[in-house]
Each structure stands twice: as structure tokens, then as C-alpha cells.
Design a protein around this motif. Structure first.
Motif, PDB file in Angstrom:
ATOM      1  N   ARG A   5      10.220 -14.618  37.181  1.00  0.00           N
ATOM      2  CA  ARG A   5       9.761 -16.008  37.101  1.00  0.00           C
ATOM      3  C   ARG A   5      10.221 -16.652  35.793  1.00  0.00           C
ATOM      4  NH1 ARG A   5       3.604 -16.895  37.869  1.00  0.00           N
ATOM      5  NH2 ARG A   5       4.212 -16.542  40.022  1.00  0.00           N
ATOM      6  N   THR A   6      10.146 -15.904  34.704  1.00  0.00           N
ATOM      7  CA  THR A   6      10.585 -16.423  33.419  1.00  0.00           C
ATOM      8  C   THR A   6      12.083 -16.693  33.414  1.00  0.00           C
ATOM      9  OG1 THR A   6       8.824 -15.157  32.358  1.00  0.00           O
ATOM     10  CG2 THR A   6      10.563 -15.985  30.941  1.00  0.00           C
ATOM     11  N   VAL A   7      12.854 -15.815  34.035  1.00  0.00           N
ATOM     12  CA  VAL A   7      14.302 -16.018  34.116  1.00  0.00           C
ATOM     13  C   VAL A   7      14.626 -17.293  34.891  1.00  0.00           C
ATOM     14  CG1 VAL A   7      16.432 -15.083  35.095  1.00  0.00           C
ATOM     15  CG2 VAL A   7      14.896 -13.596  33.828  1.00  0.00           C
ATOM     16  N   ILE A   8      13.902 -17.543  35.967  1.00  0.00           N
ATOM     17  CA  ILE A   8      14.127 -18.757  36.758  1.00  0.00           C
ATOM     18  C   ILE A   8      13.795 -20.002  35.939  1.00  0.00           C
ATOM     19  CG2 ILE A   8      13.321 -20.058  38.774  1.00  0.00           C
ATOM     20  CD1 ILE A   8      13.047 -17.317  40.201  1.00  0.00           C
ATOM     21  N   VAL A   9      12.684 -19.969  35.224  1.00  0.00           N
ATOM     22  CA  VAL A   9      12.296 -21.108  34.387  1.00  0.00           C
ATOM     23  C   VAL A   9      13.310 -21.319  33.266  1.00  0.00           C
ATOM     24  CG1 VAL A   9      10.552 -21.935  32.749  1.00  0.00           C
ATOM     25  CG2 VAL A   9       9.838 -20.963  34.927  1.00  0.00           C
ATOM     26  N   LEU A  10      13.759 -20.227  32.635  1.00  0.00           N
ATOM     27  CA  LEU A  10      14.747 -20.351  31.559  1.00  0.00           C
ATOM     28  C   LEU A  10      16.083 -20.869  32.081  1.00  0.00           C
ATOM     29  CD1 LEU A  10      14.008 -17.140  29.492  1.00  0.00           C
ATOM     30  CD2 LEU A  10      13.529 -19.497  28.846  1.00  0.00           C
ATOM     31  N   ALA A  11      16.471 -20.432  33.270  1.00  0.00           N
ATOM     32  CA  ALA A  11      17.716 -20.936  33.865  1.00  0.00           C
ATOM     33  C   ALA A  11      17.601 -22.430  34.165  1.00  0.00           C
ATOM     34  CB  ALA A  11      18.048 -20.157  35.129  1.00  0.00           C
ATOM     35  N   ALA A  12      16.462 -22.846  34.680  1.00  0.00           N
ATOM     36  CA  ALA A  12      16.256 -24.272  34.948  1.00  0.00           C
ATOM     37  C   ALA A  12      16.268 -25.082  33.650  1.00  0.00           C
ATOM     38  CB  ALA A  12      14.942 -24.484  35.697  1.00  0.00           C
ATOM     39  N   TRP A  75      13.054 -11.097  15.996  1.00  0.00           N
ATOM     40  CA  TRP A  75      11.995 -10.410  15.266  1.00  0.00           C
ATOM     41  C   TRP A  75      10.836 -10.031  16.170  1.00  0.00           C
ATOM     42  CZ3 TRP A  75       7.469 -13.021  12.775  1.00  0.00           C
ATOM     43  CH2 TRP A  75       6.723 -12.136  11.998  1.00  0.00           C
ATOM     44  N   ARG A  76      10.305 -10.989  16.919  1.00  0.00           N
ATOM     45  CA  ARG A  76       9.175 -10.781  17.836  1.00  0.00           C
ATOM     46  C   ARG A  76       9.501 -11.423  19.166  1.00  0.00           C
ATOM     47  NH1 ARG A  76       4.994  -7.626  16.622  1.00  0.00           N
ATOM     48  NH2 ARG A  76       3.385  -9.081  17.201  1.00  0.00           N
ATOM     49  N   PRO A  77      10.121 -10.692  20.079  1.00  0.00           N
ATOM     50  CA  PRO A  77      10.579 -11.289  21.345  1.00  0.00           C
ATOM     51  C   PRO A  77       9.435 -11.879  22.176  1.00  0.00           C
ATOM     52  CG  PRO A  77      11.429  -9.058  21.077  1.00  0.00           C
ATOM     53  CD  PRO A  77      10.440  -9.273  19.993  1.00  0.00           C
ATOM     54  N   ASN A  78       9.631 -13.113  22.595  1.00  0.00           N
ATOM     55  CA  ASN A  78       8.728 -13.748  23.555  1.00  0.00           C
ATOM     56  C   ASN A  78       9.486 -14.840  24.298  1.00  0.00           C
ATOM     57  OD1 ASN A  78       8.535 -16.241  22.083  1.00  0.00           O
ATOM     58  ND2 ASN A  78       7.057 -15.280  20.723  1.00  0.00           N
ATOM     59  N   SER A  79       8.934 -15.259  25.391  1.00  0.00           N
ATOM     60  CA  SER A  79       9.617 -16.211  26.263  1.00  0.00           C
ATOM     61  C   SER A  79       9.753 -17.593  25.642  1.00  0.00           C
ATOM     62  CB  SER A  79       8.872 -16.324  27.595  1.00  0.00           C
ATOM     63  OG  SER A  79       8.828 -15.069  28.220  1.00  0.00           O
ATOM     64  N   VAL A  80       8.777 -17.989  24.847  1.00  0.00           N
ATOM     65  CA  VAL A  80       8.812 -19.325  24.249  1.00  0.00           C
ATOM     66  C   VAL A  80       9.949 -19.417  23.234  1.00  0.00           C
ATOM     67  CG1 VAL A  80       7.520 -20.993  22.867  1.00  0.00           C
ATOM     68  CG2 VAL A  80       6.354 -19.696  24.648  1.00  0.00           C
ATOM     69  N   ALA A  81      10.073 -18.420  22.374  1.00  0.00           N
ATOM     70  CA  ALA A  81      11.161 -18.426  21.388  1.00  0.00           C
ATOM     71  C   ALA A  81      12.515 -18.360  22.084  1.00  0.00           C
ATOM     72  CB  ALA A  81      11.005 -17.255  20.416  1.00  0.00           C
ATOM     73  N   LEU A  82      12.612 -17.579  23.140  1.00  0.00           N
ATOM     74  CA  LEU A  82      13.860 -17.496  23.900  1.00  0.00           C
ATOM     75  C   LEU A  82      14.199 -18.846  24.533  1.00  0.00           C
ATOM     76  CD1 LEU A  82      16.175 -15.777  25.020  1.00  0.00           C
ATOM     77  CD2 LEU A  82      14.674 -15.159  26.917  1.00  0.00           C
ATOM     78  N   GLY A  83      13.212 -19.508  25.096  1.00  0.00           N
ATOM     79  CA  GLY A  83      13.433 -20.814  25.721  1.00  0.00           C
ATOM     80  C   GLY A  83      13.830 -21.877  24.717  1.00  0.00           C
TER      81      GLY A  83
END
Length: 120
Positions: A5-12, A75-83
């Protein structure tokens, strides 16, 4: 690794930010009639957006924001920082902040090169 789900949101988010950056660059900033109208003193929303984006890429805002977010992701992987890193890196790559944005993309890719967590 992010969930499906996170990958789909990040791709969008990536597609939307890339489309927005391309529209800003080729539809507003490099559009000659809009540029001439704004330089002549027109006070429209398009001219204000154009000026704001130009000031942001002069100050390297897109690249530095992407670089900071990529550092947090490393440093601290999370979806928000990646996005945030992904969105601002794409904006920076299209809107003239290529050095810092390319480094941010490199750090984002490196953030996936971690050993898998041991599950008991």
C-alpha cells in the motif's frame, strides 16, 4: 521495505509531483508569453506562482529539502521521510536543483540497502 500500500501511495505521489514539476517548468516558467506578461508587471496568480517557484529554485529549496529528508530516511527509515524525499527530489530534478536532488536520490536508494531484521 515499505508495504504494498505504501509503495502504491509513493508511486502516485511520485507521478503527481513529476507532472506538477513538468507543468511548472514548461507550462509556466519557460512559457515565453507568460514570462513577458509577468515581466511587464501583470499581477496574476500565475505570475506569483512563477515568481515563488523561481525564488525557491534560486535558493535550492527543493534540493536541500530532498537531501534533509533523504538523510532522515537513511538514519531512521520511515514512509513519511521517503515520501518527502521522493517528492522534493523529483521536483528538484526537474526544476534546476539537480546536484542536491541527485544526491538525495542516491541516499534514498542507499536507504534500502540494509540487512533484514532478524525475526524470532
Amino acid at each position: 521495505m515499505p508495504s504494498r500500500r505504501t509503495v502504491i501511495v509513493l508511486a502516485a505521489l511520485g507521478v503527481v509531483s513529476l507532472a506538477t514539476a513538468l507543468f511548472l517548468r514548461y507550462g509556466i516558467i519557460q512559457n515565453t508569453p507568460i514570462g513577458l506578461a509577468c515581466e511587464a508587471g501583470e499581477e496574476s496568480l500565475t505570475c506569483k506562482v512563477r515568481l515563488a517557484v523561481i525564488l525557491m529554485f534560486i535558493q535550492d529549496c527543493f534540493g536541500w529539502t530532498a537531501l534533509i529528508a533523504a538523510g532522515v530516511q537513511l538514519w531512521r527509515p520511515n514512509s513519511v521521510a521517503l515520501g518527502v524525499g521522493l517528492v522534493f527530489a523529483l521536483l528538484g530534478l526537474v526544476l534546476y536543483n539537480t546536484r542536491a536532488s541527485a544526491l538525495a536520490v542516491t541516499l534514498l536508494v542507499l536507504s534500502f540497502a540494509r540487512p533484514a531484521a532478524v525475526r524470532a
